[in-house]
Structures are given as structure tokens and as C-alpha cells.
Scaffold this active site. Structure first.
Site, mmCIF file in Angstrom:
data_model
loop_
_atom_site.group_PDB
_atom_site.id
_atom_site.type_symbol
_atom_site.label_atom_id
_atom_site.label_comp_id
_atom_site.label_asym_id
_atom_site.label_seq_id
_atom_site.Cartn_x
_atom_site.Cartn_y
_atom_site.Cartn_z
ATOM 1 N N CYS A 65 -7.527 -43.068 15.503
ATOM 2 C CA CYS A 65 -7.876 -44.199 14.637
ATOM 3 C C CYS A 65 -6.618 -45.000 14.323
ATOM 4 O O CYS A 65 -5.506 -44.565 14.606
ATOM 5 C CB CYS A 65 -8.470 -43.699 13.343
ATOM 6 S SG CYS A 65 -9.855 -42.579 13.604
ATOM 7 N N ARG A 68 -6.870 -49.027 18.849
ATOM 8 C CA ARG A 68 -6.921 -47.582 18.576
ATOM 9 C C ARG A 68 -8.328 -47.099 18.246
ATOM 10 O O ARG A 68 -8.550 -45.894 18.086
ATOM 11 C CB ARG A 68 -5.983 -47.233 17.410
ATOM 12 C CG ARG A 68 -4.519 -47.464 17.723
ATOM 13 C CD ARG A 68 -3.654 -47.059 16.562
ATOM 14 N NE ARG A 68 -3.676 -45.629 16.314
ATOM 15 C CZ ARG A 68 -2.837 -44.759 16.854
ATOM 16 N NH1 ARG A 68 -1.895 -45.171 17.673
ATOM 17 N NH2 ARG A 68 -2.926 -43.473 16.570
ATOM 18 N N TRP A 79 -12.008 -44.497 15.455
ATOM 19 C CA TRP A 79 -12.499 -43.994 16.736
ATOM 20 C C TRP A 79 -13.121 -42.648 16.387
ATOM 21 O O TRP A 79 -12.428 -41.691 16.069
ATOM 22 C CB TRP A 79 -11.341 -43.835 17.721
ATOM 23 C CG TRP A 79 -11.776 -43.346 19.066
ATOM 24 C CD1 TRP A 79 -11.669 -42.085 19.573
ATOM 25 C CD2 TRP A 79 -12.386 -44.124 20.095
ATOM 26 N NE1 TRP A 79 -12.178 -42.047 20.844
ATOM 27 C CE2 TRP A 79 -12.627 -43.264 21.196
ATOM 28 C CE3 TRP A 79 -12.756 -45.467 20.196
ATOM 29 C CZ2 TRP A 79 -13.219 -43.714 22.378
ATOM 30 C CZ3 TRP A 79 -13.344 -45.893 21.369
ATOM 31 C CH2 TRP A 79 -13.561 -45.031 22.440
ATOM 32 N N ASN A 107 -5.970 -40.545 10.156
ATOM 33 C CA ASN A 107 -6.040 -40.490 11.613
ATOM 34 C C ASN A 107 -5.707 -39.057 12.006
ATOM 35 O O ASN A 107 -4.753 -38.492 11.497
ATOM 36 C CB ASN A 107 -5.011 -41.449 12.223
ATOM 37 C CG ASN A 107 -4.848 -41.246 13.717
ATOM 38 O OD1 ASN A 107 -5.806 -40.926 14.409
ATOM 39 N ND2 ASN A 107 -3.630 -41.427 14.211
ATOM 40 N N GLY A 108 -6.518 -38.478 12.880
ATOM 41 C CA GLY A 108 -6.273 -37.098 13.292
ATOM 42 C C GLY A 108 -7.474 -36.241 12.975
ATOM 43 O O GLY A 108 -8.575 -36.755 12.771
ATOM 44 N N GLU A 124 -6.548 -37.379 42.900
ATOM 45 C CA GLU A 124 -6.375 -38.300 41.773
ATOM 46 C C GLU A 124 -5.047 -39.062 41.897
ATOM 47 O O GLU A 124 -4.965 -40.258 41.617
ATOM 48 C CB GLU A 124 -6.448 -37.503 40.456
ATOM 49 C CG GLU A 124 -6.010 -38.228 39.188
ATOM 50 C CD GLU A 124 -6.834 -39.459 38.848
ATOM 51 O OE1 GLU A 124 -7.837 -39.754 39.537
ATOM 52 O OE2 GLU A 124 -6.450 -40.166 37.907
ATOM 53 N N LYS A 168 -4.794 -43.105 42.005
ATOM 54 C CA LYS A 168 -4.005 -43.885 41.041
ATOM 55 C C LYS A 168 -3.077 -44.839 41.778
ATOM 56 O O LYS A 168 -2.963 -46.006 41.438
ATOM 57 C CB LYS A 168 -3.208 -42.902 40.182
ATOM 58 C CG LYS A 168 -3.144 -43.155 38.735
ATOM 59 C CD LYS A 168 -4.347 -42.930 37.881
ATOM 60 C CE LYS A 168 -5.671 -43.362 38.364
ATOM 61 N NZ LYS A 168 -6.805 -42.941 37.569
ATOM 62 N N GLU A 220 -5.031 -47.739 43.623
ATOM 63 C CA GLU A 220 -5.708 -48.761 42.823
ATOM 64 C C GLU A 220 -4.738 -49.709 42.115
ATOM 65 O O GLU A 220 -5.078 -50.862 41.890
ATOM 66 C CB GLU A 220 -6.729 -48.156 41.852
ATOM 67 C CG GLU A 220 -6.170 -47.393 40.695
ATOM 68 C CD GLU A 220 -7.271 -46.822 39.792
ATOM 69 O OE1 GLU A 220 -8.290 -47.482 39.582
ATOM 70 O OE2 GLU A 220 -7.087 -45.701 39.292
ATOM 71 N N HIS A 265 -5.420 -30.519 60.589
ATOM 72 C CA HIS A 265 -6.692 -30.736 61.288
ATOM 73 C C HIS A 265 -6.961 -32.220 61.545
ATOM 74 O O HIS A 265 -8.099 -32.608 61.768
ATOM 75 C CB HIS A 265 -7.841 -30.105 60.500
ATOM 76 C CG HIS A 265 -7.725 -28.614 60.395
ATOM 77 N ND1 HIS A 265 -7.886 -27.778 61.480
ATOM 78 C CD2 HIS A 265 -7.399 -27.818 59.348
ATOM 79 C CE1 HIS A 265 -7.702 -26.514 61.095
ATOM 80 N NE2 HIS A 265 -7.396 -26.520 59.799
ATOM 81 N N LYS A 308 -13.056 -51.825 34.174
ATOM 82 C CA LYS A 308 -12.911 -50.583 33.401
ATOM 83 C C LYS A 308 -14.224 -49.812 33.352
ATOM 84 O O LYS A 308 -14.237 -48.594 33.425
ATOM 85 C CB LYS A 308 -12.431 -50.909 31.985
ATOM 86 C CG LYS A 308 -12.149 -49.684 31.131
ATOM 87 C CD LYS A 308 -10.923 -48.933 31.636
ATOM 88 C CE LYS A 308 -10.710 -47.606 30.935
ATOM 89 N NZ LYS A 308 -9.865 -46.703 31.732
#
Ligand code: F6R
Length: 632
Positions: free
Chosen positions: A2, A45, A90, A116-117, A508, A512, A515, A531, A627
Site C-alpha cells: 500500500c 502502490r 492494495w 502498509n505491510g 523465463e 524476458k 520481450e 538433440h 500488460k
């Protein structure tokens, strides 16, 4: 994750300085407006709800809050307000409703708190506060009620500190309450009749802004950078009382001095916290995001986790198959997790690209759990797979970052990854938090089914507990990664390899890089190089390898050597202390067992970022990508 802000002062003049109207000196912003503007700056946030608490000498405490974005909040006019606090949320505990919006207050409405937390022991504390009236589902609300007890002299400690006086001081009360909170948090508290904001930090960021006749506090300097550039970053365990132009900081109850730094970023860099791109900022947010992911969920001593999810009696014991459905980076998180489900939960687990998923014949719907992994909770392909699974009669479950997202409304159960909003198109911190959440789920299922002994679970949970610190150690090595990116940036193609848990990380890593840099990058199971792909290997195609615990490092290194023999440069992420002397570049990964490949991934994120940055790519918005992909 947050956003919180506090401001003490007489309001500020907007536009004061060179461009200001000579007579008026610019518009006057009241305390509430300063806080509202700060919340807009912090909205990255979180944007589930917003609220403010303003304190005036005669008007007392005024609170306004509501679900929805910051601009939807009407900040009340409180002409005598001299200070106040604000919050943009959040959600982690409780849905994004008006009641769950911060600030939260005590029973009598004298004290207001933003946070926050996560307060990990909030359920225990709430049980101890049984005579208090709670109005929300949040973990935060225990804090104002604990303060209420302290301030009314109800606790033994407060009575002793006050020599038996009924009333206590807000600063002393926050210090005592802090001792009772477990978890990671940053809090700001105000009280009617007190002209200060008292703040505390443990594990979640908090920075003070120091003006001449005004003081600020916020999760991030972005909140107040237009008003002051002189800042003090609080350290873990610090408690501070801020008043106009004065700041008193305490550690372990004793006054301490903390350095005042001057922020030199330009305004447009400020919203990215001084980073050039959201992606790099989000890579660096991973320790904080992971702390939030894990907070209150690991019971290492008992060898168990509490994900606050439930299944019908007997369902897990009879489980025949887990099928993970996801796209892109979330699919790779699923590939990592599938191995953990098989090992810890003892259940056959497959991972399917959501757009390709069909329930298929020969399976038993009521003994199948379909797990949708999706950061946004809105990916059309993943929602389509969930709908097909539901139609077949399977039990469905989501692992997502987004409360209230479509997927959460269509599945039987959800675990939130709590990574905070991710703005860069390339997923980074959410991958780490997805894998960590799925790892916890695999332990929970394994323990429930009796497939995982407590001692073995403890080992996994200890590895998970070490994850945020290990990621921080990798982030501290960024300069070395930047150097490697500069050296290899103009290569013809990049190959990423690994075995076991190193495979999804290799895939991954390649995703990254391709992209955001637009370079040709491909990931392979290391054993597959010989192979076919080995035909592509030349001195101009660096091979990046995951050579850690959990990734069958020795065998992977054999395949790397095969590529080196054909002239390819080799860069490897290796467990600290292991000896792979023939690598051209070795990046060390701290010893955290089964999550080492996940930590290695942070090196690959940084490598992709710096290659793309060297090439001047629009990193946060790569061409042709979005996104959230809401079309099939
Ligand atoms: C890559 C990336 C995408 C997403 C994919 C799924 O960096 O971000 O591959 O992972 O579009 O998105 P979610 O997780 O929102 O379903």
C-alpha cells in the site's frame, strides 16, 4: 503493497517560485489537498481504496475513506486541520470495500492509523481485544485498538510508564504497541488533541520529508517530492514523531540521529522511485514483495503453512491430479511449481498452456484440481481454461495478484501472491511471488495428505524464509550483471539452459530477454542442446545456464561445456562456493536450497534489463505487447 503518507504543516503553496503569480504566490493547498496529491503520486502502490484522517485543533479527528481509486475520494474541508495521514490500498486482508479502506480508528474515534505491510499475529491480538468493536476484516485494525488500550492506561506497561496516570502519550503508546506486533509494517498514527504524527517502520519502507515549517512521511519520496527534496530514510525498528519542521527519531526507545539526504532525481523519474524504468524498480522491489508474499504464512517450527485456503473434507486425500493452467511467465511459474507439487504433495501434476488446455478424456473431474496462475486475473486464455475446467466438473483454484479480478469470481478458491501492483509489461516480481505462493501451496497440500514429513517441510520453509534476503544479495551484484550485459549485448542470439527447476527459469530468462531487448533468445532443457539446438551455437551465441541446487548443476555444466567447445561464451548462475572455474562469467547465488533457481532468475532479469537498456529499448512498454491480455 500500500501507499501511506502523512503531512504536518500549514498547507503549501502550489506553483510558488519562479512561475508563481507575483501577488498570490500561487494557489494555496490545504493540508487535505497536500495529502490527496501525495496519494495520487503513490497510486502505483495500490488503488483498491483510498482514505484520509485530518486533525484540527477544534474540529478534532475527521476521517474519510472509500473503495476505488484516489480520484474518487472526496477529501473533506477541515479549515483548521494542521496535520493528517492518507492511504491508498492494495488489498491483502479483506476485499476492497469502504469498511476495509484505511485509515482505521479505535472504538471512540480518537485515534486513526494507516498501515502498509502485514500484521502476522493479528488474529491473536484481535482475540485479546475481545471487548473492542471491530468494523473491518483487515489485520490493520488491531493497531488503533491496541493504541486505545495504551492511551487509556489499560495495560500494565502503560500504567507503569505513566507512573499510574490514566492517559499516556501517543509516541510512548506506539512504541509499546510496536513491541506486540509481528510481521512487516510501516504505520502512521494520529490522535485528536495531539499535534504530531507518530510513525514506525519494520520491514516496509518509510521515508521522512523535511521542510522548513512542514514535515512529511511516506512509503516513497514520490509522495512529497514536489514540496521537499530533503529526506531521511527510517531504518527497521525506528519510531519517529513528526511535527512542523521537527522530527524526533527513536531506536529501542532512545533518541537517534539519522542522515538527511537530498534527492536529486528529476520529477519524471520520481514516480519510478529514481529508477529509469518501472521494470528495474520492480526487480528491486522483490525482497519487499516476497516478504509480503510470505508474511504470516510460514510456520517453520510446525513445518506447515497457513494460506487461508480450504478444500472440502477428504478432497486433498483423494486427489488424483493437479493441472496448472497459465500463460507466458505465469506458465513458467507453473512449471517450477509442478515439480514441487509432485515432490512434496505426492500428486501427479501437469502444466498446460491455458489456450491449449482441454479437460480431456480418461480423467476424473472430482479428483482433479485445476490451478490457474495469473498475475492479472484477467487473461482471457486463462479464464477460458478455467471455464472449461468448471464445465467439466473439476475443482478450480486461482493463484493471482489481483483481489476482485475475474478469475477470483470463477474459481472455488484463491491464494493471493501479494506482490503489489506491477506496471512494467515484463513480469518480474510477480513471477517470484507466484513461485513462492505455489511452493507454500505444495507444502500445504503435502502436509494435509500426509505426503510430506514435518522435518522435510521445515527445510523447504526455511529455504523460503531465506528467499527475500537471498534476492537482495543478488540485487547488490547488479553492477557485475550490467558489465556482462555490456560485453555480450551485440550477440547474434542468446541461449538459456537448465535442468529440473532450472528449466522453467531458463525459459523465463529467454522470454524476458526477447520481450524487452527484441533479441533472439531461446530457453532449453540443457540435455536437449545436443538433440538439435547445438547446431545454432557459435562464438556469437552466449549460453546462460542455471547451475544451482535444484537444477542438477553438474549435469547441466556438462552440456554447457559442449557449447563452450563450439566456441560459445558461457555465463552461469552458481551456488555460492561451488566451483565451475571454466565459466566465462559466474554469478553467485546464496545457498537457499530449493529456491536457488528462483534467486538465479533475478540475475537473468537484470541481464535482460541491462541488454535492453544498452540498446535504448522502451523497456516498460515493449512493442506489440500489453500488460493484461484480455483477448483470446
Ligand atoms: C511476460 C508476461 C506475460 C504474462 C502473461 C500472463 O513478461 O508478463 O507473459 O505472464 O501474459 O499474464 P497473467 O499472469 O496476468 O495471466
Amino acid at each position: 503493497m500500500c501507499g501511506i503518507i502523512g503531512y504536518v504543516g500549514a498547507g503549501v503553496t502550489r506553483g510558488a517560485g519562479e512561475d508563481a503569480d507575483e501577488e498570490t504566490g500561487g494557489d494555496r493547498l490545504a493540508v487535505g489537498d497536500v495529502i490527496h496529491q501525495g496519494l495520487r503520486n503513490l497510486e502505483y502502490r495500490g488503488y483498491d481504496s483510498a482514505g484520509v484522517a485530518l486533525v484540527g485543533e477544534t474540529s478534532g479527528l475527521t476521517v474519510a475513506k472509500r473503495s476505488g481509486e484516489v480520484d474518487g475520494l472526496t477529501v473533506p474541508e477541515v479549515p483548521d486541520a494542521a496535520h493528517g495521514i492518507g492511504h491508498t490500498r492494495w488489498s491483502t486482508h479483506g476485499p476492497p470495500t469502504d469498511a476495509n479502506a484505511h485509515p482505521h480508528t479505535d472504538c471512540v474515534g480518537d485515534v486513526a492509523v494507516v498501515h502498509n505491510g502485514i500484521v502476522e499475529n493479528h488474529e491473536t491480538l484481535k482475540a485479546e481485544l475481545s471487548d473492542h468493536a471491530f468494523t473491518s476484516d483487515t489485520d490493520t485494525e488491531v493497531i488503533p485498538h491496541l493504541l486505545e488500550e495504551e492511551l487509556s492506561g489499560e495495560t500494565e506497561a502503560s500504567a507503569a510508564d505513566d507512573g499510574g496516570d490514566a492517559e499516556s502519550d501517543l509516541l510512548a503508546a506506539v512504541q509499546r504497541v510496536e513491541d506486540r506486533l509481528e510481521g512487516s509494517y510501516a504505520i502512521c498514527a494520529v490522535r485528536e488533541g495531539d499535534d504530531r504524527i507518530v510513525v514506525a517502520r519494520r520491514g516496509s519502507p518509510l521515508v521522512l520529508g523535511r521542510g522548513e515549517d512542514a514535515s512529511f512521511v511516506a512509503s516513497d519520496v514520490t509522495a512529497f517530492l514536489e514540496h521537499t527534496r530533503d529526506v531521511t530514510y527510517l531504518e527497521d525498528g525506528d519510531v519517529a514523531a513528526i511535527a512542523p519542521g521537527s522530527v524526533d527519531i527513536f531506536a529501542d526507545g532512545e533518541p537517534v540521529e539519522r542522515e538527511i539526504e537530498t534527492v536529486t532525481w528529476e520529477a519524471n523519474a520520481a514516480e519510478k522511485g529514481g529508477y529509469d524504468h518501472y521494470m528495474r524498480k520492480e526487480i528491486h522491489e522483490q525482497p519487499e514483495a516476497l516478504r509480503q508474499t510470505l508474511a504470516g504464512r510460514l510456520d517453520v517450527d510446525a513445518g506447515d503453512v497457513d494460506l487461508d485456503v480450504s478444500f472440502p473434507p477428504g478432497f486433498l486425500a483423494d486427489l488424483e491430479e493437479i493441472r496448472i493452467v497459465a500463460c507466458g511467465t505465469s506458465y513458467y511459474a507453473g512449471r517450477y511449481a509442478a515439480r514441487l507439487f509432485e515432490e512434496y504433495a505426492g500428486v501427479r501434476t501437469t502444466v498446460e498452456i491455458a489456450s491449449e488446455y482441454e479437460f480431456g478424456a480418461g480423467r476424473t473431474p472430482d479428483r482433479t484440481l485445476v490451478v490457474a496462475v495469473t498475475q492479472s486475473g484477467e487473461t482471457a486464455d486463462t479464464l477460458g481454461a478455467v471455464r472449461r475446467a468448471n464445465a467439466a466438473g473439476a475443482r478450480t483454484f486461482a493463484v493471482t495478484n489481483t483481489l476482485g479480478s475475474t478469475v477470483t469470481r470463477e474459481v472455488d478458491g484463491t491464494a493471493f501472491i501479494r506482490a503489489g501492483p506491477e506496471i512494467g509489461v515484463a513480469a518480474t516480481k510477480t513471477f517470484a511471488s507466484q513461485v513462492a505462493t505455489l511452493a507454500m501451496l505444495s507444502v500445504a497440500v503435502g502436509r494435509d495428505r500426509g505426503a510430506l514429513a514435518a522435518a522435510d517441510a521445515r527445510t523447504v520453509l526455511e529455504d523460503l524464509r531465506g528467499l527475500p534476503g537471498a534476492v537482495q544479495q543478488v540485487l547488490d551484484e547488479e553492477a557485475a550483471v550490467r558489465e556482462a550485459a555490456r560485453e555480450y549485448r551485440d550477440s547474434e542470439a542468446f541461449f538459456f539452459v537448465g535442468r529440473a527447476l532450472g528449466v522453467p527459469v531458463a525459459l523465463e530468462g529467454a522470454l524476458k530477454l526477447k520481450e524487452i531487448s527484441y533479441d533472439h533468445a531461446e530457453g532449453f532443457a540443457a540435455g536437449e542442446l545436443k538433440h538439435g539446438p547445438l547446431a545454432l551455437v557459435t562464438p556469437d551465441t552466449p549460453v546462460l545456464a542455471v547451475l544451482t541446487e535444484g537444477g542438477r548443476a553438474r549435469e547441466t555444466m556438462n552440456n554447457v561445456t559442449e557449447a563452450q567447445t563450439r566456441g560459445a561464451p558461457a555465463l552461469g548462475c552458481v551456488t555460492a562456493g561451488s566451483e565451475f572455474d571454466t565459466l566465462d562469467v559466474a554469478f553467485e547465488v546464496p545457498d537457499v536450497g530449493v529456491v536457488e533457481p528462483l534467486v538465479a532468475n533475478v540475475y537473468l532479469q537484470l541481464f535482460a534489463y541491462h541488454v535492453a537498456n544498452e540498446k535504448g529499448r522502451p523497456i516498460d512498454k515493449p512493442r506489440n505487447l500489453a500488460k493484461s491480455v484480455t483477448v483470446e
